[in-house]
Structures are given as C-alpha cells and as structure tokens.
Motif scaffolding. Sequence first.
Motif, mmCIF file in Angstrom:
data_model
loop_
_atom_site.group_PDB
_atom_site.id
_atom_site.type_symbol
_atom_site.label_atom_id
_atom_site.label_comp_id
_atom_site.label_asym_id
_atom_site.label_seq_id
_atom_site.Cartn_x
_atom_site.Cartn_y
_atom_site.Cartn_z
ATOM 1 N N VAL A 155 15.426 73.049 49.517
ATOM 2 C CA VAL A 155 16.622 73.723 49.014
ATOM 3 C C VAL A 155 17.525 74.046 50.200
ATOM 4 O O VAL A 155 17.120 74.744 51.134
ATOM 5 N N LEU A 156 18.752 73.532 50.170
ATOM 6 C CA LEU A 156 19.729 73.741 51.231
ATOM 7 C C LEU A 156 20.670 74.880 50.846
ATOM 8 O O LEU A 156 21.215 74.896 49.742
ATOM 9 N N VAL A 157 20.877 75.807 51.765
ATOM 10 C CA VAL A 157 21.659 77.015 51.506
ATOM 11 C C VAL A 157 22.824 77.064 52.500
ATOM 12 O O VAL A 157 22.619 77.233 53.703
ATOM 13 N N HIS A 158 24.037 76.891 52.003
ATOM 14 C CA HIS A 158 25.211 76.801 52.871
ATOM 15 C C HIS A 158 25.523 78.123 53.550
ATOM 16 O O HIS A 158 24.970 79.178 53.211
ATOM 17 N N GLY A 159 26.450 78.082 54.492
ATOM 18 C CA GLY A 159 26.855 79.280 55.214
ATOM 19 C C GLY A 159 28.085 79.944 54.627
ATOM 20 O O GLY A 159 28.630 79.528 53.600
ATOM 21 N N THR A 160 28.548 80.999 55.271
ATOM 22 C CA THR A 160 29.755 81.697 54.872
ATOM 23 C C THR A 160 30.947 80.747 54.939
ATOM 24 O O THR A 160 31.086 79.984 55.897
ATOM 25 N N PHE A 161 31.786 80.792 53.920
ATOM 26 C CA PHE A 161 32.928 79.892 53.746
ATOM 27 C C PHE A 161 32.505 78.466 53.406
ATOM 28 O O PHE A 161 33.344 77.579 53.321
ATOM 29 N N GLY A 162 31.212 78.216 53.226
ATOM 30 C CA GLY A 162 30.744 76.872 52.917
ATOM 31 C C GLY A 162 30.590 76.660 51.430
ATOM 32 O O GLY A 162 30.946 77.508 50.599
ATOM 33 N N ASN A 163 30.058 75.485 51.072
ATOM 34 C CA ASN A 163 29.724 75.201 49.684
ATOM 35 C C ASN A 163 28.606 74.177 49.648
ATOM 36 O O ASN A 163 28.180 73.656 50.690
ATOM 37 N N SER A 164 28.119 73.879 48.459
ATOM 38 C CA SER A 164 26.920 73.067 48.301
ATOM 39 C C SER A 164 27.127 71.606 48.654
ATOM 40 O O SER A 164 26.153 70.861 48.790
ATOM 41 N N VAL A 165 28.365 71.180 48.816
ATOM 42 C CA VAL A 165 28.649 69.784 49.139
ATOM 43 C C VAL A 165 28.988 69.630 50.619
ATOM 44 O O VAL A 165 28.290 68.969 51.382
ATOM 45 N N ASP A 166 30.080 70.269 51.038
ATOM 46 C CA ASP A 166 30.607 70.033 52.375
ATOM 47 C C ASP A 166 29.622 70.367 53.484
ATOM 48 O O ASP A 166 29.591 69.694 54.518
ATOM 49 N N ASN A 167 28.850 71.418 53.297
ATOM 50 C CA ASN A 167 27.926 71.854 54.340
ATOM 51 C C ASN A 167 26.818 70.832 54.611
ATOM 52 O O ASN A 167 26.210 70.827 55.674
ATOM 53 N N TRP A 168 26.570 69.948 53.637
ATOM 54 C CA TRP A 168 25.356 69.120 53.702
ATOM 55 C C TRP A 168 25.616 67.620 53.629
ATOM 56 O O TRP A 168 24.704 66.855 53.341
ATOM 57 N N LEU A 169 26.836 67.195 53.921
ATOM 58 C CA LEU A 169 27.138 65.765 53.871
ATOM 59 C C LEU A 169 26.361 64.967 54.920
ATOM 60 O O LEU A 169 26.189 63.756 54.786
ATOM 61 N N GLY A 170 25.892 65.637 55.950
ATOM 62 C CA GLY A 170 25.074 64.966 56.955
ATOM 63 C C GLY A 170 23.586 65.154 56.723
ATOM 64 O O GLY A 170 22.826 64.173 56.688
ATOM 65 N N LEU A 171 23.144 66.393 56.552
ATOM 66 C CA LEU A 171 21.711 66.679 56.496
ATOM 67 C C LEU A 171 21.065 66.238 55.187
ATOM 68 O O LEU A 171 19.937 65.731 55.189
ATOM 69 N N ALA A 172 21.750 66.422 54.056
ATOM 70 C CA ALA A 172 21.134 66.071 52.772
ATOM 71 C C ALA A 172 20.755 64.585 52.703
ATOM 72 O O ALA A 172 19.609 64.261 52.373
#
Length: 289
Positions: A57-74
């Motif tokens: 389960v990936l949990v984004h940071g402040t000002f982030g969202n479930s897509v942009d934060n994880w375009l690399g790691l996911a």
Amino acid sequence: MLPWKRALRPLAALLLAAAAVTVPTATGAHAADTAAPSRGWNDYSCKPSAAHPRPVVLVHGTFGNSVDNWLGLAPYLKHRGYCVFSLDYGQLPGVPFFHGLGPIEKSAEQLDAFVDKVLAATGAAEADVVGHSQGGMMPRYYLKFLGGADEVNALVGIAPNNHGTTLLGLANLLPYFPGAEDLLSTATPALAQQVTGSDFLTKLNAGGDTVPGVRYTVLVTKYDEVLTPYRNQFLNGPNVRNVLLQDLCPLDLSEHLAIALFDRIAFHEIANALDPAHASPTTCASVLD
C-alpha cells in the motif's frame, strides 16, 4: 542551489496551502475520484504470489495524490511481482489534486479502511506500507492507535516527517505573524501538525516511536530541504533500520521530492526492505536495476 532559493521552497508550500483554500476550484475531474492509471496498480483482482505474499500500500505525501506520487515507484514494484495499491487521503472540500492536508488522525482512519479493503480483496493476512513524507509518518498513527499493527508487516518511510520539521527555521517565524498559526491550523491542519513540537507529534511519539510486530525502514536524504533537520526523520526503537541514501551512494543528490518520485537507488532499497530475505547491496549502480 543557493541557500535563499532552498529556503523559498517550504515558504512556497505554505503559500500554496493558503491559496488552495481561498482560490475557487474548477469543476471537473478530482484526483480522489480517479483510479490510478492502468499500469498494473490498484488492480483488485491481483493475488499476491508465494514470492511476494503481501500487497503493498503506497501512501502519498502532503500536497500529493494516489497517482502523481507513484508514477515511478508503483510500476517499479509491480514489475517485480508485487500487488500494489495507492489511496488518496486528507482531502479538503473543494480542493482537487492536492491532498494530505486534512487532520492526520482522520487520514489515518482513511488508511485503516483502505488497508481493510486491500486485504479483503487480495486475501492476504497483512500488508506492507510504503509512504512518502507525511505518508511515511501518518501510518504510524494507524499502527499505534487504530490497530494497524495487526494488519501491517512492515512500514517503509521515504523522507518521513517522524519528528517534525522546522522548514529551515521558517516555522520558528510563525509566532511573529499574527494569525498565521491559526490560519495554518484551520485551513490546512496537517501542515500545522507536522511542525516540530506540535501536539500531534508529541502524542504520536510519546512512549516510543515504534510498536511491536512491525518492521520499520526509514530512507532519508541529507539534501532534504522540506523536512529539516533531516535527522528528525529517523526512528528510534527495535526493528528499525535508518538509512541515509548518501551512505549507499555518495553521488545521490536527491532532495525531498526526487527521493520518492524517481530515485532508483531509493527504489532498490525499498525493494530490499519489502523482501529482506532476498536483499542485494544498494550502490550507485542500483540506478541500472
């Protein structure tokens, strides 16, 4: 980067917070209502394998969202055979795309419900959680106060705000601006809760940083310009591994965002944390992995 330019980044974050709650938002798509792109994550038909028996389960940071934060790691983790999921949390009414701004206690409740959903869909007994910035710290509230320790095997924090930030000293200036602290607390509660010495962090860290039964990994860069001093990110307690990326690769120049968005040296170390039995040394050459 010149010191004054580095100092402007956290100030810009504060200004963005104020703008987010005062500027009217356009109608249309909202990140909270948008599933992650079809790159293989947030696939609720995914069943964990024997090699990787727990969903991530990936949990984004402040000002982030479930897509942009994880375009690399996911995609990186999905390519390695993991079932990967990400959520949006801490949404403010009428504020699209920029999340992680609401009260952190409520965000932890959202994470709790999301993990329950993932475990039910995958049939797994436990999940592993990987979070960036606030997303690496907020799950600790879930682990400590909401029963998350029974549902989580490991927490990997990428530049997590575990003991607060001074924002390069800018947070110390808030008392000199009448109403600034109240505006921050009212408009964007999560920002106020992440300042060093906040009531939230005092409660979170009282009695120890960790809980039994969970493995903790903390990945930090000494070039972090948002969470300062960077050593505040480290955890104390059993089953903790604190990692300074520059100890693994002195050439790694990642700062607060890059460490989560595209740093493959950090990605390699995350993979090691998720599967320590098959870990391989993380070096500068890990960018090629």
